[in-house]
Design a protein around this motif. Structure first.
Motif, PDB file in Angstrom:
ATOM      1  N   ARG A  26       2.202   1.570  -3.546  1.00 52.98           N
ATOM      2  CA  ARG A  26       1.146   1.944  -4.494  1.00 52.98           C
ATOM      3  C   ARG A  26       0.801   3.422  -4.380  1.00 52.98           C
ATOM      4  N   ILE A  27       0.610   3.902  -3.159  1.00 51.57           N
ATOM      5  CA  ILE A  27       0.253   5.309  -2.948  1.00 51.57           C
ATOM      6  C   ILE A  27       1.383   6.224  -3.425  1.00 51.57           C
ATOM      7  N   ARG A  28       2.601   5.819  -3.125  1.00 50.12           N
ATOM      8  CA  ARG A  28       3.741   6.644  -3.512  1.00 50.12           C
ATOM      9  C   ARG A  28       3.931   6.657  -5.030  1.00 50.12           C
TER      10      ARG A  28
ATOM     11  N   GLN B 151       0.828  -1.204   0.000  1.00 51.87           N
ATOM     12  CA  GLN B 151       0.000   0.000   0.000  1.00 51.87           C
ATOM     13  C   GLN B 151       0.861   1.253   0.000  1.00 51.87           C
TER      14      GLN B 151
ATOM     15  N   GLY C 141      -0.343  10.669   1.484  1.00 53.31           N
ATOM     16  CA  GLY C 141      -0.772   9.571   2.340  1.00 53.31           C
ATOM     17  C   GLY C 141       0.213   8.438   2.443  1.00 53.31           C
ATOM     18  N   TRP C 142       1.305   8.474   1.663  1.00 52.42           N
ATOM     19  CA  TRP C 142       2.235   7.359   1.759  1.00 52.42           C
ATOM     20  C   TRP C 142       3.009   7.393   3.072  1.00 52.42           C
TER      21      TRP C 142
ATOM     22  N   ARG D 116       0.447  10.286  -4.776  1.00 56.08           N
ATOM     23  CA  ARG D 116      -0.626  10.770  -3.914  1.00 56.08           C
ATOM     24  C   ARG D 116      -0.128  10.991  -2.496  1.00 56.08           C
TER      25      ARG D 116
END
Length: 380
Positions: free
Chosen positions: A176-178, A173, A184-185, A182
């Motif tokens: 993926r976020i990074r 996760q 939130g990572w 985006r």
């Protein structure tokens, strides 16, 4: 009844009627005002016992909820009322046994307080309302606490395969976020590291949440772990009326220092933690909250299709179980998790069927080998 208007005079005791009712003043709403005074006195008495404010507030809210349910004041209560209330809580709201017990204990404690002659509430109620409160919670209308644990039977430890999948999903996760650029990572990285640390040291939710960066240090007897050979738990589970229990937990797995080293040297500084001692800083406050931890854990668990019997506390259950399965001394495990009694540690141990099979096979093989050696000796 005459009561003094000055708290602490006239031989009054903390929590007593003389401290909470004013002499010579006609009460506009006598029933409501006496009840409120009872609650204030009860809170004082509980605080004097050094109970946590959250415990005191919880009991006060329970008393208020019961009063609203029966639509009667304490000097009008009867045992049948608490029977009906607890019965409805079980049948309509399907509350856990431990929750029902805590509710009944709150009412029992309150009734014990207002019926104690030292606090003068029976005399006050008799003078004002022509009746007096009684104890309505007895051993015949409450469950006996006969077991060491009343937890949900669905609660269990992770298998090692499930735990590996959970940690891998948490790491994925972050990636993926990074990768999508985006926000939130960083929080995702923090939570992934926190979950691994909770498992690494067998910590409870509040124990892991309340850690500071300074709580990790060197174990002089295992220097190969570097600066992360030991974790000092300062907010362990407290006994009633006692401060949080401290304990030191030693690092046992060689991968733990690497995880913590990356977090504290590379990632945590990106939160802008100047002046913040928390090991797991929040984006908006000093440290991460319990609700955020629960929601992140639940999201990862559900995404993997794991059953709801796995919760954040399952990381602690897994720590105990996996150490026992790997042959660590049970007494060492007990000390690591801070259990006073070995029986408590045994409750946390959810050894796999594979472990039991291996243990049985090992003992049977040893018995057979001993028997064969004995027969050879007799034939020689």
């Amino acid at each position: 009844m005459e009561v003094t208007g000055l708290a602490g005079f006239g031989g009054s005791v903390p929590g007593g009627a003389r401290l909470h009712l004013v002499d010579g003043v006609s009460l506009l709403r006598p029933e409501e005002q006496v009840f409120e005074a009872m609650l204030a006195g009860f809170a004082n008495q509980q605080l004097a016992r050094n109970l946590a404010r959250t415990t005191v507030e919880g009991r006060e809210n329970t008393v208020k909820a019961f009063t609203a349910y029966v639509n009667a004041f304490p000097w009008q209560w009867a045992p049948a009322m608490v029977d009906e209330w607890l019965g409805d809580l079980r049948s309509l709201r399907d509350l856990k046994r431990s929750t029902i017990r805590s509710y009944s204990e709150a009412i029992r404690s309150f009734c014990h307080f207002i019926t104690d002659p030292l606090y003068e509430w029976p005399e006050t109620c008799e003078e004002r309302f022509g009746t007096h409160p009684i104890q309505i919670v007895h051993e015949w209308n409450t469950a006996v606490h006969a077991q060491d644990t009343e937890s949900d039977p669905k609660k269990r430890a992770f298998t090692k395969a499930e735990l590996h999948a959970f940690f891998e999903h948490a790491d994925n996760q972050v990636a993926r976020i990074r990768a999508f650029g985006r926000k939130g990572w960083l929080p995702a990285f923090r939570d992934a590291t926190l979950f691994k640390t909770a498992y690494s040291f067998g910590l409870r939710r509040n124990e892991i949440r309340m850690l500071d960066a300074a709580d990790f240090g060197v174990n002089p007897h295992a220097r190969e772990f570097g600066q992360f050979g030991r974790c000092q738990v300062r907010y362990g589970k407290a006994k009633k009326g006692s401060p949080p229990k401290r304990r030191g937990v030693l690092t046992v797995w060689d991968w733990t220092p690497e995880v913590l080293e990356e977090w504290f040297t590379e990632i945590r500084p990106l939160f802008g933690v100047d002046g913040n001692p928390a090991a797991w800083p929040s984006e908006r406050g000093l440290r991460i909250g319990c609700q955020r931890l629960n929601s992140r854990f639940g999201a990862y668990r559900d995404a993997l299709g794991l059953d709801t019997g796995l919760d954040l506390h399952s990381l602690r259950r897994s720590y105990v179980t996996h150490l026992i399965e790997d042959g660590w001394d049970p007494r060492f495990v007990q000390e690591q998790v801070g259990h006073e009694h070995a029986s408590t540690t045994s409750i946390y141990t959810c050894v796999s069927s594979d472990f039991r099979t291996r243990t049985l096979r090992r003992q049977l093989d040893a018995t057979i080998a001993a028997a064969l050696d004995s027969r050879k000796g007799m034939n020689a």
